[in-house]
Design a protein around this motif. Sequence first.
Motif, PDB file in Angstrom:
ATOM      1  N   MET A 124      47.996  49.238  46.996  1.00 41.88           N
ATOM      2  CA  MET A 124      46.623  49.244  47.509  1.00 41.88           C
ATOM      3  C   MET A 124      45.841  50.543  47.452  1.00 41.88           C
ATOM      4  N   ASP A 125      46.336  51.660  47.811  1.00 46.67           N
ATOM      5  CA  ASP A 125      45.505  52.842  47.704  1.00 46.67           C
ATOM      6  C   ASP A 125      45.153  53.023  46.154  1.00 46.67           C
ATOM      7  N   HIS A 126      46.120  52.847  45.162  1.00 45.24           N
ATOM      8  CA  HIS A 126      45.547  52.989  43.698  1.00 45.24           C
ATOM      9  C   HIS A 126      44.204  51.970  43.683  1.00 45.24           C
ATOM     10  N   PHE A 127      44.257  50.787  43.929  1.00 45.56           N
ATOM     11  CA  PHE A 127      43.216  50.165  43.743  1.00 45.56           C
ATOM     12  C   PHE A 127      41.980  50.402  44.377  1.00 45.56           C
ATOM     13  N   LEU A 128      42.122  51.193  45.716  1.00 46.17           N
ATOM     14  CA  LEU A 128      40.753  51.453  46.322  1.00 46.17           C
ATOM     15  C   LEU A 128      40.300  52.750  46.067  1.00 46.17           C
ATOM     16  N   GLU A 129      40.871  53.473  44.907  1.00 43.01           N
ATOM     17  CA  GLU A 129      40.449  54.576  44.231  1.00 43.01           C
ATOM     18  C   GLU A 129      39.261  54.201  43.460  1.00 43.01           C
ATOM     19  N   ARG A 130      39.127  52.932  43.166  1.00 39.21           N
ATOM     20  CA  ARG A 130      37.980  52.539  42.157  1.00 39.21           C
ATOM     21  C   ARG A 130      37.269  51.427  42.886  1.00 39.21           C
ATOM     22  N   GLN A 131      37.772  50.609  43.877  1.00 39.91           N
ATOM     23  CA  GLN A 131      37.006  49.535  44.323  1.00 39.91           C
ATOM     24  C   GLN A 131      36.860  49.562  45.877  1.00 39.91           C
ATOM     25  N   SER A 132      35.980  48.848  46.461  1.00 40.61           N
ATOM     26  CA  SER A 132      36.020  48.631  47.905  1.00 40.61           C
ATOM     27  C   SER A 132      37.094  47.592  48.442  1.00 40.61           C
ATOM     28  N   SER A 133      37.581  48.025  49.629  1.00 43.84           N
ATOM     29  CA  SER A 133      38.520  47.340  50.283  1.00 43.84           C
ATOM     30  C   SER A 133      37.982  45.743  50.595  1.00 43.84           C
ATOM     31  N   TYR A 134      36.700  45.664  50.699  1.00 45.17           N
ATOM     32  CA  TYR A 134      36.109  44.461  50.731  1.00 45.17           C
ATOM     33  C   TYR A 134      36.265  43.255  49.646  1.00 45.17           C
ATOM     34  N   ILE A 135      36.681  43.902  48.357  1.00 46.36           N
ATOM     35  CA  ILE A 135      37.187  43.008  47.292  1.00 46.36           C
ATOM     36  C   ILE A 135      38.524  42.466  47.865  1.00 46.36           C
ATOM     37  N   LEU A 136      39.275  42.918  48.514  1.00 47.63           N
ATOM     38  CA  LEU A 136      40.631  42.472  48.699  1.00 47.63           C
ATOM     39  C   LEU A 136      40.799  41.695  50.072  1.00 47.63           C
ATOM     40  N   SER A 137      39.847  42.184  51.087  1.00 45.48           N
ATOM     41  CA  SER A 137      39.947  41.650  52.501  1.00 45.48           C
ATOM     42  C   SER A 137      38.866  41.874  53.286  1.00 45.48           C
ATOM     43  N   MET A 138      38.657  40.957  54.126  1.00 44.51           N
ATOM     44  CA  MET A 138      37.345  41.029  54.891  1.00 44.51           C
ATOM     45  C   MET A 138      37.611  41.733  56.351  1.00 44.51           C
ATOM     46  N   ASP A 139      39.072  41.786  56.545  1.00 40.13           N
ATOM     47  CA  ASP A 139      39.299  42.654  57.957  1.00 40.13           C
ATOM     48  C   ASP A 139      40.397  43.598  57.732  1.00 40.13           C
ATOM     49  N   ARG A 140      40.572  43.999  56.509  1.00 39.74           N
ATOM     50  CA  ARG A 140      41.201  45.338  56.072  1.00 39.74           C
ATOM     51  C   ARG A 140      42.883  44.900  56.134  1.00 39.74           C
ATOM     52  N   CYS A 141      43.159  43.765  56.614  1.00 45.93           N
ATOM     53  CA  CYS A 141      44.733  43.662  56.858  1.00 45.93           C
ATOM     54  C   CYS A 141      45.146  42.344  56.290  1.00 45.93           C
ATOM     55  N   HIS A 142      44.250  41.340  56.146  1.00 41.39           N
ATOM     56  CA  HIS A 142      44.577  40.015  55.473  1.00 41.39           C
ATOM     57  C   HIS A 142      44.199  39.966  54.207  1.00 41.39           C
ATOM     58  N   PRO A 143      44.867  40.080  53.031  1.00 43.70           N
ATOM     59  CA  PRO A 143      44.395  39.952  51.620  1.00 43.70           C
ATOM     60  C   PRO A 143      43.840  38.588  51.342  1.00 43.70           C
ATOM     61  N   GLY A 144      42.692  38.786  50.302  1.00 46.22           N
ATOM     62  CA  GLY A 144      42.466  37.607  49.749  1.00 46.22           C
ATOM     63  C   GLY A 144      43.383  37.476  48.508  1.00 46.22           C
ATOM     64  N   ILE A 145      43.196  36.322  47.458  1.00 39.97           N
ATOM     65  CA  ILE A 145      44.271  35.980  46.270  1.00 39.97           C
ATOM     66  C   ILE A 145      44.297  37.432  45.558  1.00 39.97           C
ATOM     67  N   GLU A 146      43.402  38.185  45.561  1.00 38.20           N
ATOM     68  CA  GLU A 146      43.380  39.424  44.610  1.00 38.20           C
ATOM     69  C   GLU A 146      44.409  40.388  45.263  1.00 38.20           C
ATOM     70  N   GLY A 147      44.384  40.384  46.587  1.00 38.20           N
ATOM     71  CA  GLY A 147      45.379  41.129  47.347  1.00 38.20           C
ATOM     72  C   GLY A 147      46.849  40.712  47.274  1.00 38.20           C
ATOM     73  N   HIS A 148      46.879  39.468  47.506  1.00 40.91           N
ATOM     74  CA  HIS A 148      48.044  39.049  47.327  1.00 40.91           C
ATOM     75  C   HIS A 148      48.692  39.043  45.903  1.00 40.91           C
ATOM     76  N   MET A 149      47.731  39.076  44.667  1.00 39.57           N
ATOM     77  CA  MET A 149      48.510  39.258  43.603  1.00 39.57           C
ATOM     78  C   MET A 149      48.873  40.940  43.274  1.00 39.57           C
ATOM     79  N   LEU A 150      48.251  41.639  44.079  1.00 46.24           N
ATOM     80  CA  LEU A 150      48.803  43.061  43.924  1.00 46.24           C
ATOM     81  C   LEU A 150      50.012  43.328  44.939  1.00 46.24           C
TER      82      LEU A 150
END
Length: 224
Positions: free
Chosen positions: A177-203
């Motif tokens: 997750m930290d690697h992803f967040l070096e380039r993109q916002s957490s909101y791409i992965l999650s609305m609450d910083r804890c529950h991933p969307g499908i992109e987060g689940h793929m990670l």
Amino acid sequence: MLPFEKNSRIVFCGDSVTDVNRDYKAIPAGWGSFGDGYVNLIHALLTAVYPDRELMVMNEGVSGDDIKLMEARWDRDVLAMNPDYVSVMIGINDVWRHFDGTFRQADLVSLDEFERTYDDLMERTAPHVRGLIVMSPFMMEPNRQDPMRAMVDRYAAAARRVADRHGAVYVDVQSAMDHFLERQSSYILSMDRCHPGIEGHMLVARTWLQCTGFEWERTTFDVQ
């Protein structure tokens, strides 16, 4: 690296990040049983790339679980499934309740209790399985000084110590997750910083598969 021998049973246990809308009434490894998250993605890839091994994936995540709630159902939901491999992701709720549970006097899990309970679960489980997989709790928050993120890191470090003591594969989801967040916002992965969307689940799924030895380029079957 785990071999996942033919007909292996792989049980995933954890909280809502593992659960992700699974049908509790579905038969194990049946329609609706995998949920909509990383467990389903792992199941799909193991089935597609290792069809000859006929691996059985079971999702035993329960939304809202902390480690004590998970411990209370461990025998029924994990050991009773006769798993060959057990993968666990737990800890985010153990942390979260320290921040959102104070006004309802939630029963808080200390870091020491978290680690002791985790140790006990692995001690009880290890003699019955071929392999253990411990996944780090994680938070999609790049600021490591954020109070909740800092506490998640401490609970993740405890999970790593448990994995090391019991010879488990450790899946460092937080680093992915930290690697992803070096380039993109957490909101791409999650609305609450804890529950991933499908992109987060793929990670999460990709990290698990990398750590367990998934052969991305596999084109041949095992010799019978």
